[in-house]
Design an enzyme around this catalytic site. Sequence first.
Site, mmCIF file in Angstrom:
data_model
loop_
_atom_site.group_PDB
_atom_site.id
_atom_site.type_symbol
_atom_site.label_atom_id
_atom_site.label_comp_id
_atom_site.label_asym_id
_atom_site.label_seq_id
_atom_site.Cartn_x
_atom_site.Cartn_y
_atom_site.Cartn_z
ATOM 1 N N SER A 83 9.778 2.416 5.587
ATOM 2 C CA SER A 83 8.490 1.945 5.058
ATOM 3 C C SER A 83 8.618 0.499 4.622
ATOM 4 O O SER A 83 9.720 0.033 4.283
ATOM 5 C CB SER A 83 8.088 2.779 3.845
ATOM 6 O OG SER A 83 6.954 2.208 3.191
ATOM 7 N N TYR A 87 9.932 7.050 -4.477
ATOM 8 C CA TYR A 87 9.688 6.988 -3.026
ATOM 9 C C TYR A 87 10.273 5.707 -2.420
ATOM 10 O O TYR A 87 10.952 5.746 -1.388
ATOM 11 C CB TYR A 87 8.182 7.068 -2.783
ATOM 12 C CG TYR A 87 7.752 6.873 -1.350
ATOM 13 C CD1 TYR A 87 7.743 7.931 -0.444
ATOM 14 C CD2 TYR A 87 7.319 5.625 -0.891
ATOM 15 C CE1 TYR A 87 7.329 7.754 0.866
ATOM 16 C CE2 TYR A 87 6.903 5.439 0.416
ATOM 17 C CZ TYR A 87 6.904 6.502 1.297
ATOM 18 O OH TYR A 87 6.502 6.319 2.599
HETATM 19 P P1 NAD Z 1 2.063 12.992 6.775
HETATM 20 O O1 NAD Z 1 1.768 13.687 5.506
HETATM 21 O O2 NAD Z 1 1.129 13.185 7.887
HETATM 22 O O3 NAD Z 1 3.513 13.379 7.275
HETATM 23 C C1 NAD Z 1 4.572 13.716 6.396
HETATM 24 C C2 NAD Z 1 5.078 15.083 6.809
HETATM 25 O O4 NAD Z 1 6.257 15.377 6.071
HETATM 26 C C3 NAD Z 1 4.131 16.221 6.489
HETATM 27 O O5 NAD Z 1 3.216 16.436 7.526
HETATM 28 C C4 NAD Z 1 5.075 17.387 6.315
HETATM 29 O O6 NAD Z 1 5.101 18.178 7.475
HETATM 30 C C5 NAD Z 1 6.437 16.757 6.143
HETATM 31 N N1 NAD Z 1 7.088 17.256 4.938
HETATM 32 C C6 NAD Z 1 6.898 16.852 3.663
HETATM 33 N N2 NAD Z 1 7.667 17.591 2.833
HETATM 34 C C7 NAD Z 1 8.353 18.467 3.610
HETATM 35 C C8 NAD Z 1 9.303 19.488 3.330
HETATM 36 N N3 NAD Z 1 9.742 19.732 2.082
HETATM 37 N N4 NAD Z 1 9.774 20.214 4.381
HETATM 38 C C9 NAD Z 1 9.346 19.976 5.641
HETATM 39 N N5 NAD Z 1 8.468 18.999 5.960
HETATM 40 C C10 NAD Z 1 7.979 18.260 4.952
HETATM 41 O O7 NAD Z 1 2.189 11.462 6.399
HETATM 42 P P2 NAD Z 1 2.726 10.198 7.226
HETATM 43 O O8 NAD Z 1 2.200 9.039 6.489
HETATM 44 O O9 NAD Z 1 2.492 10.322 8.668
HETATM 45 O O10 NAD Z 1 4.279 10.245 6.936
HETATM 46 C C11 NAD Z 1 5.241 10.136 7.958
HETATM 47 C C12 NAD Z 1 6.302 9.148 7.561
HETATM 48 O O11 NAD Z 1 5.735 7.847 7.468
HETATM 49 C C13 NAD Z 1 6.947 9.420 6.210
HETATM 50 O O12 NAD Z 1 8.344 9.183 6.311
HETATM 51 C C14 NAD Z 1 6.336 8.370 5.317
HETATM 52 O O13 NAD Z 1 7.173 8.039 4.228
HETATM 53 C C15 NAD Z 1 6.210 7.239 6.295
HETATM 54 N N6 NAD Z 1 5.304 6.175 5.885
HETATM 55 C C16 NAD Z 1 3.971 6.427 5.724
HETATM 56 C C17 NAD Z 1 3.151 5.392 5.317
HETATM 57 C C18 NAD Z 1 1.676 5.606 5.114
HETATM 58 O O14 NAD Z 1 1.020 4.701 4.585
HETATM 59 N N7 NAD Z 1 1.108 6.728 5.507
HETATM 60 C C19 NAD Z 1 3.671 4.124 5.101
HETATM 61 C C20 NAD Z 1 5.027 3.905 5.278
HETATM 62 C C21 NAD Z 1 5.847 4.945 5.675
#
Ligand code: NAD
Length: 345
Positions: free
Chosen positions: A237, A250
């Site tokens: 991130s 985080y």
């Molecule tokens: P999202 O909620 O769609 O995806 C995250 C997924 O993590 C969930 O769908 C869930 O299936 C899984 N998860 C969480 N806890 C879990 C557990 N205990 N066991 C199994 N699975 C679990 O959100 P996203 O934003 O697509 O996140 C995906 C990645 O992108 C993450 O690593 C997040 O940190 C990163 N990210 C997101 C953003 C943003 O702004 N959305 C920014 C930077 C990084």
Amino acid sequence: MGPKDTASPTRRRVVAMGAGILSAPALVAVAGQVAAQQAPGSGRSGQGDGVPAMQNPLTQYPKPPFPRQAKQDPPGLAGLMNPRPDHGETSYRGSGRLAGRKALVTGGDSGIGRAAAIAFAREGADVAIGYLPVEEPDAREVIELIRAEGRKAVALPGDIRDEGFCRRLVADAVQQLGGLDILVNNAARQASQKSIEDITTEQFDATFKTNVYAMFWITKAAMPHLQPGAAIINTSSIQAYEPSENLLDYAQTKACIVAFTKAMAKQLAPRGIRVNSVAPGPIWTPLQPSGGQPLEALDSFGAKTPLGRPGQPAELAATYVLLASQESSYVTGEVYGVTGGNPTA
Ligand code: NAD
Ligand code: MG
């Protein structure tokens, strides 16, 4: 929505439909409306099918101000977001870049992981997705979309905070896919807190277990199965570089992921396995309205990026495909920012 968005009847329809959970066919129909603007070959570039039309990234997708999001418990569902995220359901066109590969994507039910899973399938890969059991509605949609490509789809629900489950996740993926060539460590948890005094040991532990320990356990379990040419991609991130005061635990985990990626790239280079990371900026996914940010902050989500809006998961798909594919054979230990213009270094 910005003025141009509210002027669009298509956009209004999408917003109106965004309040409920939709069936997979309806989802594709709605995403199609969102994606219509970037449909391949439909723009003024005049190029043929499969070539995304040239257009202005400032107006390509919804931008703030957004309607107040419904509060969700973590991990949240994509179907309850308004507008619904675009994961490339109707817009991503593959060209065989991952033909025959076998991929495991954690958190593949929604958000960035779903966009990667759809794109991998359209590039010819069989795909297993990990997710939490409560996310079954989102996961079902992804499984259907992968199968619609004629690829094998494997659903692996379970909690990656548990080491035993992480080992079973990899074993089941390998067994059902018949091997493993691409591992995407993407699942994460994000819980906003104003002060360090509000972060309990339980929260700190859960964030590190989900975002850091699980990546370690899953990667370790995958090692015996990865052949030269395999690729590992870890979702970090911009928070690793520009940590927000309300994302203390985080942001630390995301810095860990960058360090893990760089060290593992060196460790695995002699085995012909590449390890890279994608560092997203603000992306429109259920992570945010399910405790990742205060709901009021989402009204203007992404406004502070140079492009003035959040990214959609679909806008990250090509980066995951590139890092997974042989086209990036000389790229390892890299952190690829997809941030709307905010610097990652
Ligand atoms: P999202 O909620 O769609 O995806 C995250 C997924 O993590 C969930 O769908 C869930 O299936 C899984 N998860 C969480 N806890 C879990 C557990 N205990 N066991 C199994 N699975 C679990 O959100 P996203 O934003 O697509 O996140 C995906 C990645 O992108 C993450 O690593 C997040 O940190 C990163 N990210 C997101 C953003 C943003 O702004 N959305 C920014 C930077 C990084
Ligand atoms: Mg999810």
